[in-house]
Design a protein around this motif. Structure first.
Motif, PDB file in Angstrom:
ATOM      1  N   GLU A 292       0.828  -1.211   0.000  1.00 51.07           N
ATOM      2  CA  GLU A 292       0.000   0.000   0.000  1.00 51.07           C
ATOM      3  C   GLU A 292       0.864   1.263   0.000  1.00 51.07           C
ATOM      4  N   LEU A 293       1.977   1.215   0.720  1.00 48.13           N
ATOM      5  CA  LEU A 293       2.887   2.354   0.720  1.00 48.13           C
ATOM      6  C   LEU A 293       3.441   2.592  -0.676  1.00 48.13           C
ATOM      7  N   ALA A 294       3.801   1.527  -1.369  1.00 48.81           N
ATOM      8  CA  ALA A 294       4.298   1.659  -2.745  1.00 48.81           C
ATOM      9  C   ALA A 294       3.246   2.327  -3.631  1.00 48.81           C
ATOM     10  N   GLU A 295       1.996   1.927  -3.474  1.00 45.35           N
ATOM     11  CA  GLU A 295       0.911   2.527  -4.258  1.00 45.35           C
ATOM     12  C   GLU A 295       0.726   4.001  -3.907  1.00 45.35           C
ATOM     13  N   LYS A 296       0.794   4.315  -2.625  1.00 44.83           N
ATOM     14  CA  LYS A 296       0.617   5.704  -2.184  1.00 44.83           C
ATOM     15  C   LYS A 296       1.770   6.588  -2.651  1.00 44.83           C
ATOM     16  N   LEU A 297       2.986   6.055  -2.599  1.00 45.27           N
ATOM     17  CA  LEU A 297       4.133   6.821  -3.086  1.00 45.27           C
ATOM     18  C   LEU A 297       4.025   7.065  -4.588  1.00 45.27           C
TER      19      LEU A 297
ATOM     20  N   GLN B 112       8.837  11.548   2.399  1.00 39.86           N
ATOM     21  CA  GLN B 112       7.937  11.118   1.318  1.00 39.86           C
ATOM     22  C   GLN B 112       6.959  10.072   1.830  1.00 39.86           C
ATOM     23  N   CYS B 113       7.458   9.102   2.592  1.00 40.40           N
ATOM     24  CA  CYS B 113       6.585   8.057   3.127  1.00 40.40           C
ATOM     25  C   CYS B 113       5.559   8.650   4.087  1.00 40.40           C
ATOM     26  N   LEU B 114       6.006   9.531   4.956  1.00 38.49           N
ATOM     27  CA  LEU B 114       5.093  10.127   5.928  1.00 38.49           C
ATOM     28  C   LEU B 114       4.011  10.953   5.247  1.00 38.49           C
ATOM     29  N   VAL B 115       4.387  11.695   4.218  1.00 40.20           N
ATOM     30  CA  VAL B 115       3.393  12.473   3.458  1.00 40.20           C
ATOM     31  C   VAL B 115       2.423  11.524   2.765  1.00 40.20           C
ATOM     32  N   ALA B 116       2.954  10.475   2.149  1.00 42.22           N
ATOM     33  CA  ALA B 116       2.110   9.520   1.408  1.00 42.22           C
ATOM     34  C   ALA B 116       1.069   8.862   2.303  1.00 42.22           C
ATOM     35  N   ILE B 117       1.414   8.600   3.562  1.00 39.46           N
ATOM     36  CA  ILE B 117       0.461   7.923   4.448  1.00 39.46           C
ATOM     37  C   ILE B 117      -0.388   8.905   5.247  1.00 39.46           C
TER      38      ILE B 117
ATOM     39  N   GLY C 142       3.802  10.611  -7.151  1.00 40.04           N
ATOM     40  CA  GLY C 142       4.889  10.837  -8.101  1.00 40.04           C
ATOM     41  C   GLY C 142       6.239  10.272  -7.707  1.00 40.04           C
ATOM     42  N   ILE C 143       6.260   9.363  -6.743  1.00 42.81           N
ATOM     43  CA  ILE C 143       7.505   8.730  -6.319  1.00 42.81           C
ATOM     44  C   ILE C 143       7.369   7.225  -6.526  1.00 42.81           C
ATOM     45  N   PRO C 144       7.693   6.756  -7.713  1.00 44.81           N
ATOM     46  CA  PRO C 144       7.512   5.331  -7.994  1.00 44.81           C
ATOM     47  C   PRO C 144       8.475   4.458  -7.186  1.00 44.81           C
ATOM     48  N   GLU C 145       7.918   3.568  -6.410  1.00 46.04           N
ATOM     49  CA  GLU C 145       8.679   2.607  -5.610  1.00 46.04           C
ATOM     50  C   GLU C 145       7.960   1.272  -5.692  1.00 46.04           C
ATOM     51  N   THR C 146       8.727   0.201  -5.570  1.00 44.08           N
ATOM     52  CA  THR C 146       8.116  -1.122  -5.532  1.00 44.08           C
ATOM     53  C   THR C 146       8.043  -1.591  -4.078  1.00 44.08           C
ATOM     54  N   GLU C 147       7.181  -2.535  -3.847  1.00 43.83           N
ATOM     55  CA  GLU C 147       7.050  -3.109  -2.506  1.00 43.83           C
ATOM     56  C   GLU C 147       8.397  -3.678  -2.056  1.00 43.83           C
ATOM     57  N   ARG C 148       9.079  -4.338  -2.955  1.00 47.58           N
ATOM     58  CA  ARG C 148      10.375  -4.958  -2.628  1.00 47.58           C
ATOM     59  C   ARG C 148      11.426  -3.903  -2.270  1.00 47.58           C
ATOM     60  N   ASN C 149      11.489  -2.814  -3.055  1.00 42.86           N
ATOM     61  CA  ASN C 149      12.435  -1.736  -2.752  1.00 42.86           C
ATOM     62  C   ASN C 149      12.173  -1.160  -1.375  1.00 42.86           C
TER      63      ASN C 149
END
Length: 76
Positions: free
Chosen positions: A27-32, A60-65, A36-43
């Motif tokens: 879900e974090l990967a989707e929110k990022l 970035q993570c804190l803003v995304a969530i 505009g910050i493409p990340e994969t679940e694995r990364n």
């Protein structure tokens, strides 16, 4: 004064914020990606398990969530 492991504290802070909001790495990967910050679940899993991520990634993570405040005295 005991030496503080800042890497572990930062990793624990992010993990606690994700858990508090019930957000998985997927879900974090989707929110990022949505902001505009493409990340994969694995990364994300790799970065967080190592704890070697940048301050920018943390923000970035804190803003995304949707985190708007942090209690730094809650982490160890």
């Amino acid at each position: 004064m005991a030496e503080i492991d800042w890497t572990a504290r930062t990793k624990n802070l992010l993990k606690a914020e994700l858990k508090k909001r019930g957000v998985s790495y997927r879900e974090l990967a989707e929110k990022l990606t949505a902001i505009g910050i493409p990340e994969t679940e694995r990364n994300i899993a790799n970065k967080i398990s190592r704890g070697g991520f940048t301050g920018a990634f943390l923000i970035q993570c804190l803003v995304a969530i949707g985190a708007t405040t942090l209690r730094l005295d809650d982490i160890s």
